[in-house]
Design a protein around this motif. Structure first.
Motif, mmCIF file in Angstrom:
data_model
loop_
_atom_site.group_PDB
_atom_site.id
_atom_site.type_symbol
_atom_site.label_atom_id
_atom_site.label_comp_id
_atom_site.label_asym_id
_atom_site.label_seq_id
_atom_site.Cartn_x
_atom_site.Cartn_y
_atom_site.Cartn_z
ATOM 1 N N THR A 53 83.090 86.878 9.296
ATOM 2 C CA THR A 53 83.066 86.704 8.035
ATOM 3 C C THR A 53 82.084 85.649 7.639
ATOM 4 O OG1 THR A 53 84.511 85.019 8.178
ATOM 5 C CG2 THR A 53 85.474 87.294 7.866
ATOM 6 N N ASN A 54 81.788 85.363 6.290
ATOM 7 C CA ASN A 54 80.899 84.684 5.734
ATOM 8 C C ASN A 54 81.261 83.094 6.138
ATOM 9 O OD1 ASN A 54 79.169 86.521 4.822
ATOM 10 N ND2 ASN A 54 79.468 85.821 2.710
ATOM 11 N N LYS A 55 82.506 82.893 6.269
ATOM 12 C CA LYS A 55 83.130 81.475 6.405
ATOM 13 C C LYS A 55 82.836 81.210 8.216
ATOM 14 C CE LYS A 55 87.429 78.748 6.355
ATOM 15 N NZ LYS A 55 88.844 78.801 5.798
ATOM 16 N N GLU A 56 83.105 82.537 8.852
ATOM 17 C CA GLU A 56 83.115 82.128 10.421
ATOM 18 C C GLU A 56 81.428 82.044 10.862
ATOM 19 O OE1 GLU A 56 86.619 85.088 12.046
ATOM 20 O OE2 GLU A 56 84.731 85.974 11.434
ATOM 21 N N ILE A 57 80.547 82.929 9.809
ATOM 22 C CA ILE A 57 79.207 82.489 10.165
ATOM 23 C C ILE A 57 78.562 81.199 9.811
ATOM 24 C CG2 ILE A 57 76.760 83.293 9.616
ATOM 25 C CD1 ILE A 57 78.116 86.165 9.235
ATOM 26 N N ALA A 58 79.014 80.692 8.874
ATOM 27 C CA ALA A 58 78.979 79.362 8.229
ATOM 28 C C ALA A 58 79.228 78.265 9.317
ATOM 29 C CB ALA A 58 79.520 79.062 6.781
ATOM 30 N N SER A 59 80.301 78.488 9.885
ATOM 31 C CA SER A 59 80.836 77.486 10.591
ATOM 32 C C SER A 59 80.163 77.781 11.988
ATOM 33 C CB SER A 59 82.589 77.843 11.314
ATOM 34 O OG SER A 59 83.041 77.135 12.068
ATOM 35 N N GLN A 60 79.833 78.626 12.566
ATOM 36 C CA GLN A 60 79.191 78.886 14.061
ATOM 37 C C GLN A 60 77.752 78.335 13.865
ATOM 38 O OE1 GLN A 60 80.096 82.717 15.822
ATOM 39 N NE2 GLN A 60 78.171 82.721 16.876
ATOM 40 N N LEU A 61 77.080 78.686 12.787
ATOM 41 C CA LEU A 61 75.640 78.204 12.638
ATOM 42 C C LEU A 61 75.366 76.702 11.801
ATOM 43 C CD1 LEU A 61 73.999 81.511 11.323
ATOM 44 C CD2 LEU A 61 74.332 80.591 13.629
ATOM 45 N N PHE A 62 76.469 75.982 11.608
ATOM 46 C CA PHE A 62 76.663 74.800 11.118
ATOM 47 C C PHE A 62 75.868 74.819 9.709
ATOM 48 C CE2 PHE A 62 76.902 74.115 15.751
ATOM 49 C CZ PHE A 62 78.320 73.520 15.741
ATOM 50 N N ILE A 63 76.032 75.915 8.870
ATOM 51 C CA ILE A 63 75.587 75.845 7.513
ATOM 52 C C ILE A 63 76.667 75.914 6.506
ATOM 53 C CG2 ILE A 63 73.196 76.746 8.347
ATOM 54 C CD1 ILE A 63 73.890 79.410 7.554
ATOM 55 N N SER A 64 76.301 75.932 5.353
ATOM 56 C CA SER A 64 77.149 76.067 4.150
ATOM 57 C C SER A 64 77.464 77.623 3.810
ATOM 58 C CB SER A 64 76.762 75.424 2.944
ATOM 59 O OG SER A 64 75.704 76.451 2.257
ATOM 60 N N TYR A 65 78.612 77.935 3.012
ATOM 61 C CA TYR A 65 78.904 79.171 2.742
ATOM 62 C C TYR A 65 78.256 79.890 2.067
ATOM 63 C CZ TYR A 65 82.223 82.910 1.122
ATOM 64 O OH TYR A 65 82.863 84.163 0.663
ATOM 65 N N ARG A 66 77.706 78.824 0.843
ATOM 66 C CA ARG A 66 76.712 79.399 -0.197
ATOM 67 C C ARG A 66 75.389 79.855 0.634
ATOM 68 N NH1 ARG A 66 76.329 76.433 -5.667
ATOM 69 N NH2 ARG A 66 78.478 77.573 -5.769
ATOM 70 N N THR A 67 74.869 79.119 1.571
ATOM 71 C CA THR A 67 73.600 79.418 2.273
ATOM 72 C C THR A 67 73.931 80.722 3.130
ATOM 73 O OG1 THR A 67 73.023 77.068 2.724
ATOM 74 C CG2 THR A 67 71.950 78.716 4.191
ATOM 75 N N VAL A 68 74.972 81.039 3.516
ATOM 76 C CA VAL A 68 75.157 82.367 4.283
ATOM 77 C C VAL A 68 74.900 83.514 3.079
ATOM 78 C CG1 VAL A 68 76.835 83.989 5.642
ATOM 79 C CG2 VAL A 68 76.671 81.440 6.052
ATOM 80 N N GLU A 69 75.717 83.238 2.032
ATOM 81 C CA GLU A 69 75.458 84.249 1.007
ATOM 82 C C GLU A 69 74.208 84.520 0.485
ATOM 83 O OE1 GLU A 69 78.442 82.627 -2.097
ATOM 84 O OE2 GLU A 69 79.808 84.394 -1.559
ATOM 85 N N LYS A 70 73.409 83.466 0.404
ATOM 86 C CA LYS A 70 72.021 83.545 -0.108
ATOM 87 C C LYS A 70 71.146 84.432 1.012
ATOM 88 C CE LYS A 70 68.248 82.635 -2.437
ATOM 89 N NZ LYS A 70 68.024 83.235 -3.710
ATOM 90 N N HIS A 71 71.506 84.008 2.241
ATOM 91 C CA HIS A 71 70.699 84.694 3.319
ATOM 92 C C HIS A 71 71.125 86.467 3.080
ATOM 93 C CE1 HIS A 71 68.603 81.835 5.383
ATOM 94 N NE2 HIS A 71 69.725 81.003 5.907
ATOM 95 N N ARG A 72 72.329 86.443 3.120
ATOM 96 C CA ARG A 72 73.125 88.033 2.974
ATOM 97 C C ARG A 72 72.313 88.628 1.750
ATOM 98 N NH1 ARG A 72 78.500 89.195 5.184
ATOM 99 N NH2 ARG A 72 78.379 90.969 3.912
ATOM 100 N N SER A 73 71.992 88.059 0.676
ATOM 101 C CA SER A 73 71.437 88.575 -0.607
ATOM 102 C C SER A 73 69.952 88.792 -0.333
ATOM 103 C CB SER A 73 71.517 87.729 -1.702
ATOM 104 O OG SER A 73 70.855 88.088 -2.904
ATOM 105 N N ASN A 74 69.396 87.910 0.507
ATOM 106 C CA ASN A 74 67.972 87.954 0.726
ATOM 107 C C ASN A 74 67.843 89.370 1.725
ATOM 108 O OD1 ASN A 74 66.914 85.890 -0.612
ATOM 109 N ND2 ASN A 74 67.007 84.646 1.026
ATOM 110 N N ILE A 75 68.540 89.410 2.865
ATOM 111 C CA ILE A 75 68.630 90.546 3.875
ATOM 112 C C ILE A 75 68.751 91.777 3.094
ATOM 113 C CG2 ILE A 75 69.857 91.717 5.649
ATOM 114 C CD1 ILE A 75 70.523 88.828 6.527
ATOM 115 N N ILE A 76 69.698 91.890 2.414
ATOM 116 C CA ILE A 76 69.928 93.179 1.284
ATOM 117 C C ILE A 76 68.633 93.642 0.654
ATOM 118 C CG2 ILE A 76 71.275 94.132 -0.655
ATOM 119 C CD1 ILE A 76 73.681 92.517 0.462
ATOM 120 N N THR A 77 68.057 92.540 -0.029
ATOM 121 C CA THR A 77 66.930 92.806 -0.840
ATOM 122 C C THR A 77 65.807 93.400 0.046
ATOM 123 O OG1 THR A 77 67.553 91.274 -2.316
ATOM 124 C CG2 THR A 77 64.938 91.851 -2.400
#
Length: 212
Positions: free
Chosen positions: A165-189
């Motif tokens: 999940t976004n929360k698990e990814i954020a925790s594993q990579l030591f980044i914020s939940y919002r940063t994960v969401e931004k990355h996901r959006s960029n990947i989709i684009t």
């Protein structure tokens, strides 16, 4: 029969097709638990047996393959649904993807693709026939598209393919939940993926071997 052989149920309202598929799976040594001739029988078989894989005709009396998939998703049945269909409409294909359908193949190519489909699905990777993609004009992924992703985006894509999940990814990579969401959006684009529910997860699972 090995322990890794998946348990399977099948359903089709055409007796000859049902028998043909049943005979083929038994001949190939698959663990076939039962077969149904309509949607109600198929759904009951899934509830009673919770097989690893259910191979269903997309259009059957009482309940369609898509309706069965929706019900299974609602009550968290883990059976992986594979749809066999005569229909080539893009809308049905997209609906199948939205419901986390694990396989989608055309009846005319079923016997030549079913073995590969079962093997792929057993490994936890969705199998969508290349033939259906060609027929409905789905733009196929090019390896070069991955080169447009940053190392961080590739890392996140790998974790998405592992059902994180976004929360698990954020925790594993030591980044914020919002940063994960931004990355996901960029990947989709960057990968030209339709921004629909679970579309990125489906894409990541379909192409997980390219992410290794």
């Amino acid at each position: 029969m090995t322990k890794t052989t998946p348990s399977i149920i099948i359903a089709d309202d055409h007796p000859l097709l049902l028998k043909g598929l049943s005979d083929f799976l038994i001949e190939k040594g698959f663990n076939l638990l039962g077969s149904g001739k309509d949607g109600r029988e198929a759904y009951n078989l899934i509830i009673q047996n919770e097989p690893d894989i259910a191979i269903l005709d997309i259009q059957m009396p009482y309940m369609s393959g898509l309706e069965i998939a929706q019900k299974c998703k609602t009550i968290d049945i883990e059976t992986k649904i594979v749809l066999i269909t005569l229909h080539k409409e893009k809308e049905l294909y997209q609906k199948a993807q939205e419901l986390n359908i694990f396989g989608y193949i055309l009846k005319e190519f079923a016997l030549e693709e079913i073995e590969n489909c079962i093997k792929t699905v057993t490994e936890g990777v969705p199998f969508f026939s290349e033939k259906i993609k060609e027929l409905i004009g789905v733009v196929l992924f090019e390896d070069s598209d991955l080169n447009t992703l940053t190392p961080s985006e590739k890392k996140i894509l790998k974790l998405i393919a592992q059902d994180k999940t976004n929360k698990e990814i954020a925790s594993q990579l030591f980044i914020s939940y919002r940063t994960v969401e931004k990355h996901r959006s960029n990947i989709i684009t960057k990968l030209n993926i339709e921004p629909k529910t679970n579309s990125l997860l489906i894409w990541a699972k379909e192409h997980h071997k390219k992410l290794l």
